[in-house]
Design a protein around this motif. Structure first.
Motif, PDB file in Angstrom:
ATOM      1  N   LEU A 162     -28.607 -11.271 -12.559  1.00 40.10           N
ATOM      2  CA  LEU A 162     -27.469 -11.425 -13.467  1.00 40.10           C
ATOM      3  C   LEU A 162     -27.036 -12.886 -13.541  1.00 40.10           C
ATOM      4  CD1 LEU A 162     -25.311 -10.255 -15.319  1.00 40.10           C
ATOM      5  CD2 LEU A 162     -23.951  -9.738 -13.273  1.00 40.10           C
ATOM      6  N   GLY A 163     -27.075 -13.583 -12.410  1.00 35.15           N
ATOM      7  CA  GLY A 163     -26.749 -15.008 -12.404  1.00 35.15           C
ATOM      8  C   GLY A 163     -27.679 -15.796 -13.306  1.00 35.15           C
ATOM      9  N   ILE A 164     -28.961 -15.460 -13.270  1.00 37.14           N
ATOM     10  CA  ILE A 164     -29.936 -16.130 -14.141  1.00 37.14           C
ATOM     11  C   ILE A 164     -29.608 -15.864 -15.606  1.00 37.14           C
ATOM     12  CG2 ILE A 164     -32.369 -16.176 -14.833  1.00 37.14           C
ATOM     13  CD1 ILE A 164     -33.003 -15.425 -11.858  1.00 37.14           C
ATOM     14  N   VAL A 165     -29.300 -14.613 -15.917  1.00 38.65           N
ATOM     15  CA  VAL A 165     -28.968 -14.254 -17.306  1.00 38.65           C
ATOM     16  C   VAL A 165     -27.712 -14.997 -17.763  1.00 38.65           C
ATOM     17  CG1 VAL A 165     -28.195 -12.356 -18.793  1.00 38.65           C
ATOM     18  CG2 VAL A 165     -30.130 -12.017 -17.225  1.00 38.65           C
ATOM     19  N   LEU A 166     -26.692 -15.016 -16.927  1.00 41.60           N
ATOM     20  CA  LEU A 166     -25.453 -15.719 -17.291  1.00 41.60           C
ATOM     21  C   LEU A 166     -25.711 -17.203 -17.518  1.00 41.60           C
ATOM     22  CD1 LEU A 166     -22.885 -13.987 -14.910  1.00 41.60           C
ATOM     23  CD2 LEU A 166     -23.027 -13.782 -17.408  1.00 41.60           C
ATOM     24  N   LEU A 167     -26.507 -17.799 -16.653  1.00 36.97           N
ATOM     25  CA  LEU A 167     -26.842 -19.215 -16.806  1.00 36.97           C
ATOM     26  C   LEU A 167     -27.572 -19.441 -18.132  1.00 36.97           C
ATOM     27  CD1 LEU A 167     -26.772 -22.001 -15.389  1.00 36.97           C
ATOM     28  CD2 LEU A 167     -28.998 -21.428 -14.415  1.00 36.97           C
ATOM     29  N   ALA A 168     -28.514 -18.576 -18.445  1.00 33.88           N
ATOM     30  CA  ALA A 168     -29.283 -18.713 -19.687  1.00 33.88           C
ATOM     31  C   ALA A 168     -28.402 -18.536 -20.923  1.00 33.88           C
ATOM     32  CB  ALA A 168     -30.424 -17.700 -19.709  1.00 33.88           C
ATOM     33  N   LEU A 169     -27.332 -17.750 -20.784  1.00 33.63           N
ATOM     34  CA  LEU A 169     -26.418 -17.518 -21.909  1.00 33.63           C
ATOM     35  C   LEU A 169     -25.344 -18.594 -22.027  1.00 33.63           C
ATOM     36  CD1 LEU A 169     -25.940 -13.646 -21.660  1.00 33.63           C
ATOM     37  CD2 LEU A 169     -27.311 -14.930 -23.335  1.00 33.63           C
ATOM     38  N   GLY A 170     -25.419 -19.604 -21.155  1.00 36.47           N
ATOM     39  CA  GLY A 170     -24.485 -20.715 -21.247  1.00 36.47           C
ATOM     40  C   GLY A 170     -23.262 -20.612 -20.354  1.00 36.47           C
ATOM     41  N   HIS A 171     -23.188 -19.585 -19.551  1.00 40.21           N
ATOM     42  CA  HIS A 171     -22.069 -19.430 -18.608  1.00 40.21           C
ATOM     43  C   HIS A 171     -22.471 -20.076 -17.287  1.00 40.21           C
ATOM     44  CE1 HIS A 171     -20.152 -16.720 -21.434  1.00 40.21           C
ATOM     45  NE2 HIS A 171     -21.304 -16.083 -21.548  1.00 40.21           N
ATOM     46  N   GLU A 172     -22.513 -21.414 -17.312  1.00 43.13           N
ATOM     47  CA  GLU A 172     -23.086 -22.168 -16.194  1.00 43.13           C
ATOM     48  C   GLU A 172     -22.359 -21.924 -14.874  1.00 43.13           C
ATOM     49  OE1 GLU A 172     -24.127 -26.751 -14.977  1.00 43.13           O
ATOM     50  OE2 GLU A 172     -23.973 -26.238 -17.094  1.00 43.13           O
ATOM     51  N   ALA A 173     -21.039 -21.988 -14.873  1.00 43.80           N
ATOM     52  CA  ALA A 173     -20.289 -21.833 -13.620  1.00 43.80           C
ATOM     53  C   ALA A 173     -20.489 -20.445 -13.030  1.00 43.80           C
ATOM     54  CB  ALA A 173     -18.804 -22.104 -13.843  1.00 43.80           C
ATOM     55  N   ALA A 174     -20.367 -19.411 -13.845  1.00 41.97           N
ATOM     56  CA  ALA A 174     -20.517 -18.034 -13.348  1.00 41.97           C
ATOM     57  C   ALA A 174     -21.951 -17.776 -12.898  1.00 41.97           C
ATOM     58  CB  ALA A 174     -20.106 -17.036 -14.423  1.00 41.97           C
ATOM     59  N   GLY A 175     -22.920 -18.196 -13.704  1.00 43.98           N
ATOM     60  CA  GLY A 175     -24.326 -17.975 -13.359  1.00 43.98           C
ATOM     61  C   GLY A 175     -24.726 -18.690 -12.083  1.00 43.98           C
ATOM     62  N   THR A 176     -24.338 -19.964 -11.980  1.00 42.39           N
ATOM     63  CA  THR A 176     -24.677 -20.749 -10.793  1.00 42.39           C
ATOM     64  C   THR A 176     -24.008 -20.171  -9.553  1.00 42.39           C
ATOM     65  OG1 THR A 176     -24.969 -22.740 -12.127  1.00 42.39           O
ATOM     66  CG2 THR A 176     -24.586 -23.061  -9.772  1.00 42.39           C
ATOM     67  N   THR A 177     -22.749 -19.785  -9.688  1.00 46.07           N
ATOM     68  CA  THR A 177     -22.027 -19.207  -8.548  1.00 46.07           C
ATOM     69  C   THR A 177     -22.698 -17.931  -8.074  1.00 46.07           C
ATOM     70  OG1 THR A 177     -19.943 -20.165  -9.295  1.00 46.07           O
ATOM     71  CG2 THR A 177     -19.796 -18.291  -7.785  1.00 46.07           C
ATOM     72  N   LEU A 178     -23.062 -17.072  -8.995  1.00 48.61           N
ATOM     73  CA  LEU A 178     -23.701 -15.813  -8.620  1.00 48.61           C
ATOM     74  C   LEU A 178     -25.075 -16.045  -8.005  1.00 48.61           C
ATOM     75  CD1 LEU A 178     -23.044 -12.852  -8.599  1.00 48.61           C
ATOM     76  CD2 LEU A 178     -23.858 -12.685 -10.942  1.00 48.61           C
ATOM     77  N   MET A 179     -25.834 -16.977  -8.552  1.00 49.56           N
ATOM     78  CA  MET A 179     -27.145 -17.301  -7.990  1.00 49.56           C
ATOM     79  C   MET A 179     -26.999 -17.844  -6.566  1.00 49.56           C
ATOM     80  SD  MET A 179     -28.814 -18.969 -11.429  1.00 49.56           S
ATOM     81  CE  MET A 179     -30.216 -19.753 -10.648  1.00 49.56           C
ATOM     82  N   LEU A 180     -26.025 -18.727  -6.365  1.00 48.07           N
ATOM     83  CA  LEU A 180     -25.816 -19.287  -5.022  1.00 48.07           C
ATOM     84  C   LEU A 180     -25.324 -18.233  -4.044  1.00 48.07           C
ATOM     85  CD1 LEU A 180     -24.223 -22.744  -5.894  1.00 48.07           C
ATOM     86  CD2 LEU A 180     -26.504 -22.329  -4.915  1.00 48.07           C
ATOM     87  N   PHE A 181     -24.393 -17.389  -4.473  1.00 50.61           N
ATOM     88  CA  PHE A 181     -23.874 -16.357  -3.580  1.00 50.61           C
ATOM     89  C   PHE A 181     -24.976 -15.389  -3.162  1.00 50.61           C
ATOM     90  CE2 PHE A 181     -22.222 -12.133  -2.772  1.00 50.61           C
ATOM     91  CZ  PHE A 181     -21.389 -12.397  -1.693  1.00 50.61           C
ATOM     92  N   CYS A 182     -25.752 -14.927  -4.131  1.00 54.40           N
ATOM     93  CA  CYS A 182     -26.782 -13.933  -3.816  1.00 54.40           C
ATOM     94  C   CYS A 182     -27.914 -14.519  -2.976  1.00 54.40           C
ATOM     95  CB  CYS A 182     -27.311 -13.296  -5.098  1.00 54.40           C
ATOM     96  SG  CYS A 182     -26.096 -12.222  -5.879  1.00 54.40           S
ATOM     97  N   THR A 183     -28.409 -15.700  -3.348  1.00 54.53           N
ATOM     98  CA  THR A 183     -29.480 -16.290  -2.537  1.00 54.53           C
ATOM     99  C   THR A 183     -28.955 -16.698  -1.168  1.00 54.53           C
ATOM    100  OG1 THR A 183     -29.164 -18.460  -3.581  1.00 54.53           O
ATOM    101  CG2 THR A 183     -30.922 -17.036  -4.473  1.00 54.53           C
ATOM    102  N   GLY A 184     -27.717 -17.178  -1.100  1.00 56.40           N
ATOM    103  CA  GLY A 184     -27.127 -17.505   0.206  1.00 56.40           C
ATOM    104  C   GLY A 184     -27.004 -16.271   1.084  1.00 56.40           C
ATOM    105  N   SER A 185     -26.629 -15.146   0.495  1.00 55.11           N
ATOM    106  CA  SER A 185     -26.537 -13.889   1.253  1.00 55.11           C
ATOM    107  C   SER A 185     -27.912 -13.425   1.719  1.00 55.11           C
ATOM    108  CB  SER A 185     -25.883 -12.802   0.395  1.00 55.11           C
ATOM    109  OG  SER A 185     -24.547 -13.134   0.113  1.00 55.11           O
ATOM    110  N   MET A 186     -28.925 -13.621   0.878  1.00 62.06           N
ATOM    111  CA  MET A 186     -30.286 -13.266   1.265  1.00 62.06           C
ATOM    112  C   MET A 186     -30.739 -14.097   2.465  1.00 62.06           C
ATOM    113  SD  MET A 186     -32.107 -13.133  -2.456  1.00 62.06           S
ATOM    114  CE  MET A 186     -31.647 -11.994  -3.742  1.00 62.06           C
TER     115      MET A 186
END
Length: 126
Positions: free
Chosen positions: A67-91
């Motif tokens: 979902l973070g990737i999709v949000l980033l691709a749709l131009g929602h940079e802050a939300a997409g990046t935050t979600l990508m960082l949170f999820c990969t950090g949790s992994m």
């Protein structure tokens, strides 16, 4: 750079969806439970509820990263990046915790944590 980060985070997401499948869908198959060091079918049947639950944690992390990737691709940079960082950090954090289980889990932790760590770092640098 954000394209490369997105590809690596996508690979981490797919890995965690696959882990979900093994733990929540395929757990009672010998080729799956042996991979997790389970001794026999009876033990796999006994641990199935725990593995089923654990698999969904991996699914949610994978879906969140996607979902973070999709949000980033749709131009929602802050939300997409935050979600990508949170999820990969949790992994990555889950992989670190796995190393505390015992030396026999180091390979699994490296498998589970290396791609998300690369995705985390690349996302930070993007």
């Amino acid at each position: 750079m954000s394209v490369v980060a997105s590809v690596v985070v996508g690979l981490a997401a797919l890995l965690h969806v696959y882990i979900f499948w093994m733990e929540s869908v395929g757990w009672t198959r010998p080729e799956v439970w042996r991979r997790f060091g389970v001794a026999d079918q009876a033990a796999a049947d006994t641990t199935r509820p725990m593995a089923y639950n654990q698999g969904f944690y991996n699914l949610f992390l994978g879906l969140g990263a996607g979902l973070g990737i999709v949000l980033l691709a749709l131009g929602h940079e802050a939300a997409g990046t935050t979600l990508m960082l949170f999820c990969t950090g949790s992994m990555v954090a889950a992989a670190v915790v796995l190393t505390t289980t015992g030396p026999g889990y180091l390979r699994a932790a490296l498998t589970q944590g290396t791609v998300p760590l690369l995705g985390f770092v690349l996302t930070l640098l993007a």
